[in-house]
Design a protein around this motif. Structure first.
Motif, short mmCIF file in Angstrom:
data_model
loop_
_atom_site.label_atom_id
_atom_site.label_comp_id
_atom_site.label_asym_id
_atom_site.label_seq_id
_atom_site.Cartn_x
_atom_site.Cartn_y
_atom_site.Cartn_z
N THR A 91 19.33 -60.03 32.00
CA THR A 91 19.35 -61.45 31.61
C THR A 91 18.77 -62.41 32.64
N ARG A 92 18.59 -62.00 33.89
CA ARG A 92 18.22 -62.96 34.93
C ARG A 92 16.90 -63.66 34.62
N ALA A 93 15.87 -62.92 34.25
CA ALA A 93 14.56 -63.53 34.01
C ALA A 93 14.62 -64.52 32.85
N GLU A 94 15.35 -64.16 31.78
CA GLU A 94 15.46 -65.07 30.64
C GLU A 94 16.24 -66.33 31.00
N ARG A 95 17.27 -66.19 31.78
CA ARG A 95 18.06 -67.36 32.15
C ARG A 95 17.30 -68.29 33.09
N GLU A 96 16.33 -67.78 33.83
CA GLU A 96 15.50 -68.64 34.66
C GLU A 96 14.65 -69.57 33.81
N ARG A 97 14.39 -69.19 32.57
CA ARG A 97 13.64 -70.06 31.67
C ARG A 97 14.49 -71.23 31.20
N ALA A 98 15.82 -71.08 31.26
CA ALA A 98 16.72 -72.14 30.81
C ALA A 98 17.14 -73.07 31.94
N GLY A 99 17.27 -72.55 33.15
CA GLY A 99 17.73 -73.36 34.28
C GLY A 99 17.74 -72.53 35.55
N ARG A 100 18.41 -73.03 36.55
CA ARG A 100 18.47 -72.36 37.83
C ARG A 100 19.45 -71.19 37.78
N VAL A 101 19.11 -70.13 38.48
CA VAL A 101 19.97 -68.95 38.57
C VAL A 101 20.59 -68.89 39.96
N TRP A 102 21.92 -68.85 39.98
CA TRP A 102 22.67 -68.68 41.22
C TRP A 102 23.29 -67.29 41.20
N THR A 103 23.04 -66.51 42.23
CA THR A 103 23.59 -65.15 42.30
C THR A 103 24.51 -65.05 43.50
N PHE A 104 25.79 -64.85 43.22
CA PHE A 104 26.82 -64.72 44.26
C PHE A 104 27.13 -63.24 44.37
N ILE B 257 12.07 -58.89 27.08
CA ILE B 257 13.27 -58.82 27.91
C ILE B 257 13.36 -57.46 28.60
N ALA B 258 13.03 -56.39 27.87
CA ALA B 258 13.10 -55.04 28.44
C ALA B 258 12.10 -54.88 29.58
N THR B 259 10.91 -55.47 29.42
CA THR B 259 9.91 -55.39 30.48
C THR B 259 10.40 -56.10 31.74
N ALA B 260 10.98 -57.29 31.55
CA ALA B 260 11.52 -58.03 32.70
C ALA B 260 12.69 -57.28 33.32
N ALA B 261 13.52 -56.64 32.48
CA ALA B 261 14.67 -55.89 33.01
C ALA B 261 14.20 -54.70 33.84
N GLN B 262 13.16 -54.01 33.39
CA GLN B 262 12.63 -52.88 34.16
C GLN B 262 12.10 -53.34 35.51
N ALA B 263 11.42 -54.49 35.52
CA ALA B 263 10.92 -55.03 36.79
C ALA B 263 12.07 -55.39 37.71
N GLU B 264 13.16 -55.93 37.14
CA GLU B 264 14.31 -56.31 37.95
C GLU B 264 15.01 -55.08 38.52
N VAL B 265 15.11 -54.03 37.73
CA VAL B 265 15.72 -52.79 38.22
C VAL B 265 14.90 -52.21 39.36
N LYS B 266 13.58 -52.24 39.25
CA LYS B 266 12.73 -51.76 40.34
C LYS B 266 12.94 -52.58 41.60
N ALA B 267 13.07 -53.90 41.42
CA ALA B 267 13.29 -54.76 42.58
C ALA B 267 14.64 -54.47 43.24
N ILE B 268 15.66 -54.24 42.42
CA ILE B 268 16.98 -53.91 42.96
C ILE B 268 16.93 -52.59 43.72
N THR B 269 16.22 -51.61 43.13
CA THR B 269 16.10 -50.30 43.79
C THR B 269 15.38 -50.42 45.12
N ALA B 270 14.33 -51.24 45.15
CA ALA B 270 13.58 -51.42 46.39
C ALA B 270 14.45 -52.11 47.45
N ARG B 271 15.22 -53.12 47.04
CA ARG B 271 16.09 -53.80 48.01
C ARG B 271 17.18 -52.86 48.52
#
Length: 608
Positions: free
Chosen positions: A232-245, A587-601
């Motif tokens: 959901t992170r990429a889609e929610r960035e289209r609506a407003g700011r994303v804060w991740t705690f 959404i699935a494409t953005a989710a895959q990119a996010e998972v790759k970013a999480i794995t890299a971090r």
């Protein structure tokens, strides 16, 4: 069953009690019992009707095929001679001027269309019969259907009163489709929801992710995994700011914010709530607090309030806990005019050494997560990073992800404190707006029993709904909730939730039996035959049976849920997972990119 007397006796009715329910038995006049021999007279006309129907299809299909091939509309006589010629000599004898292939294709089209129609009707009948008798249908659920949901949304949200056609997501929260094959159902924005499902039964894909993606206002999500966040992170960035705690690195996101945890301790009530979140994170049952837990909460309340009034930070609170003899918090409270609280803290410090040390050690265990400097940094001022302000978040379209591990060493106390701060900020904002937030706030408390133990959540539940704060609490079982809030607390949460979704895999026998009783019973008729000296008779009996026995509730298929809405008969719904909705590919494409970013971090963090 009643017995039939002499032939021609009048119909009579008898009543009796069976298995705790009422059985109505109706005995009719003697009649001949149907046997296999009784069907023989119907065999010949039945066969004739079947042959005539097949000939009608061939005659009509062949004539249509001939007409479409250019031979014109010239139907042969519908007679036995025509049928005989068709069977013995083939289509060319009946339609000599037409192409044999076209005639055959026409016949196949008619037969195929008829077969498809019969299959469709059969499936429709089977789908309608799939819903157990006694569950709610469209009529009972009119308030949750699209038209009823739109009407309710205009009443609750002044901004929609003069709007034209409303977008579906403006009318309420999508619950799913009424089974079997019914329309979509939506709850209103004043409903509060409790969902009980086993792991991998669709909580994330069918509830948490869709709620976040479809939210119209601000969003709060708690979780102990990064699955909902990554989708959901990429889609929610289209609506407003994303804060991740993310103090424990669930998604391995870098720290890009800080939240002033001690700001909520400006009042004694706020300080007590803050202390309660840390106590609740280590206390398995909020309804069973011993002396040490209660005393530790009182001590933390005094220390948090002293730090707030004195402008001190989390690190200094930990220092006061490490050294009970430090009089700084007592002096800060006296300077702030809080003499009673200062006296209470001083009494604890000057009490018996064993008692004092026991209280302080318990308090230290409650806030042990703050000993980790990585976690403490998220709740300490940092001039280089933006500050997260709950009061601003409530009026925005931003998204706050609160991620924490569960179990020992988790930051669950901090997560619960931040979630509670956001929810209470939403209540204050709603009061200033005239009663309700518009657009409403969506709060998805996933894994609420593990990472978001707000002790008085059951008491606040209905209040949130009336303020336009749509809270969805996700639990794996009813018993999981009782471990956190106790039997009375969980019963209160169950009663306050206006929408309840019970999904697959509920294995608590007592709870499932309770739900089965709530769903209720319905009349089931049974026809039986008996033989007497005067002939045979037929009897019809009625008995009460459970609409959904406990075993059927436990065996609900994945992706379906039993809907219990206030004031409405129970209904069966099919959840709509995010990946089956329009736009899922993006959404699935953005989710895959996010998972790759999480794995890299994560790999980078391990390397460090």
């Amino acid at each position: 069953m009643g017995r039939v007397g002499a032939a021609g006796a009048k119909e009579n009715t008898a009543h009796q009690q069976v298995h705790g329910g009422t059985e109505l038995t109706t005995t009719r006049t003697p009649r001949h019992h149907t046997t296999g021999d009784d069907f023989l007279p119907w065999l010949i006309p039945g066969t004739a009707l079947l042959v005539a129907t097949a000939f009608l299809g061939a005659w009509l299909g062949g004539t249509l095929g001939a007409a479409l091939s250019g031979a014109g509309w010239n139907p042969p006589p519908f007679s036995l001679e025509t049928m005989s010629a068709l069977v013995q000599e083939g289509p060319a004898a009946v339609w000599p001027t037409a192409s044999t292939g076209a005639v055959t294709a026409g016949m196949g089209t008619v037969f195929g269309g008829t077969l498809a129609l019969l299959i469709t009707l059969t499936l429709l009948v089977r789908r309608r019969s799939a819903r157990p008798t006694g569950l709610a249908g469209r009529r009972e659920l009119s308030g949750l259907l699209p038209k009823g949901a739109a009407t309710r949304a205009r009443q609750l949200r002044p901004s929609l009163a003069k709007s034209g056609r409303l977008a579906p997501d403006d009318t309420g929260n999508l619950l799913g489709n009424l089974e079997p094959g019914g329309p979509e159902l939506r709850s209103s924005y004043e409903d509060v929801e409790l969902d009980l499902m086993a792991p991998r039964a669709g909580k994330s894909t069918g509830i948490a992710v869709p709620r976040v993606l479809r939210a119209r206002g601000s969003v709060l999500l708690t979780s102990n995994k990064a699955d909902v966040y990554s989708v959901t992170r990429a889609e929610r960035e289209r609506a407003g700011r994303v804060w991740t705690f993310d103090p424990q690195g669930i998604a391995h996101t870098p720290r890009t914010l800080w939240w002033d945890m001690l700001a909520d301790a400006a009042t004694i009530e706020g300080a007590r709530r803050l202390a309660g979140h840390f106590v609740g994170a280590v206390n398995d049952d909020a309804s069973k607090r011993d002396f040490w837990i209660s005393a530790a909460q009182n001590t933390l309340t005094a220390l948090f309030h002293a730090a707030n009034r004195g402008g001190r930070q989390v690190g200094e609170v930990l220092g006061w806990l490490a050294d009970p003899a430090d009089r700084t918090p007592i002096d800060l409270l006296r300077d702030a005019g809080m003499s009673a609280l200062a006296d209470q803290l001083q009494g604890t410090v000057q009490g018996a050494v064993e008692t004092r040390d026991g209280i302080y050690e318990t308090a230290r265990q409650c806030v042990a997560c703050l000993l980790d400097p990585t976690i403490a940094a998220w709740v300490s001022p940092d001039a280089a990073l933006p500050q997260f302000l709950p009061e601003r978040h409530a009026l925005s379209c931003d998204t706050l992800y609160l991620l924490s591990k569960d179990g020992g060493g988790s930051a669950a106390g901090v997560i619960a404190a931040c979630a509670d701060s956001v929810l209470r900020a939403g209540v204050v904002a709603a009061e200033r707006m005239g009663g309700r937030l518009d657009p409403p706030m969506t709060a998805v408390l996933d894994e609420a029993a593990n990472v978001c133990r707000i002790s008085d959540l059951p008491d606040l539940y209905s209040h949130f709904g009336s303020r336009g704060i749509n809270v969805v609490t996700l639990l794996q079982s009813y018993r999981q909730g009782t471990r956190v809030w106790g039997e009375a607390g969980m019963d209160a949460l169950w009663g306050a939730a206006t929408i309840k979704l019970l999904g697959a895999g509920l294995d608590d026998a007592d709870f499932v039996e309770k739900v089965s009783r709530l769903v209720g019973e319905h009349d089931v008729s049974t026809v039986s035959y008996s033989r007497g000296k005067d002939g045979r008779s037929r009897s019809t009996s009625y008995r009460l049976e459970r609409i959904l026995p406990a075993d059927r509730i436990r065996a609900l298929p994945k992706g379906t849920a039993l809907l219990l809405a206030t004031g409405v008969k129970p209904a069966l719904v099919r959840l709509r997972p995010w990946y089956a909705e329009p736009g899922a590919d993006r959404i699935a494409t953005a989710a895959q990119a996010e998972v790759k970013a999480i794995t890299a971090r994560a790999a980078e963090a391990i390397a460090r």
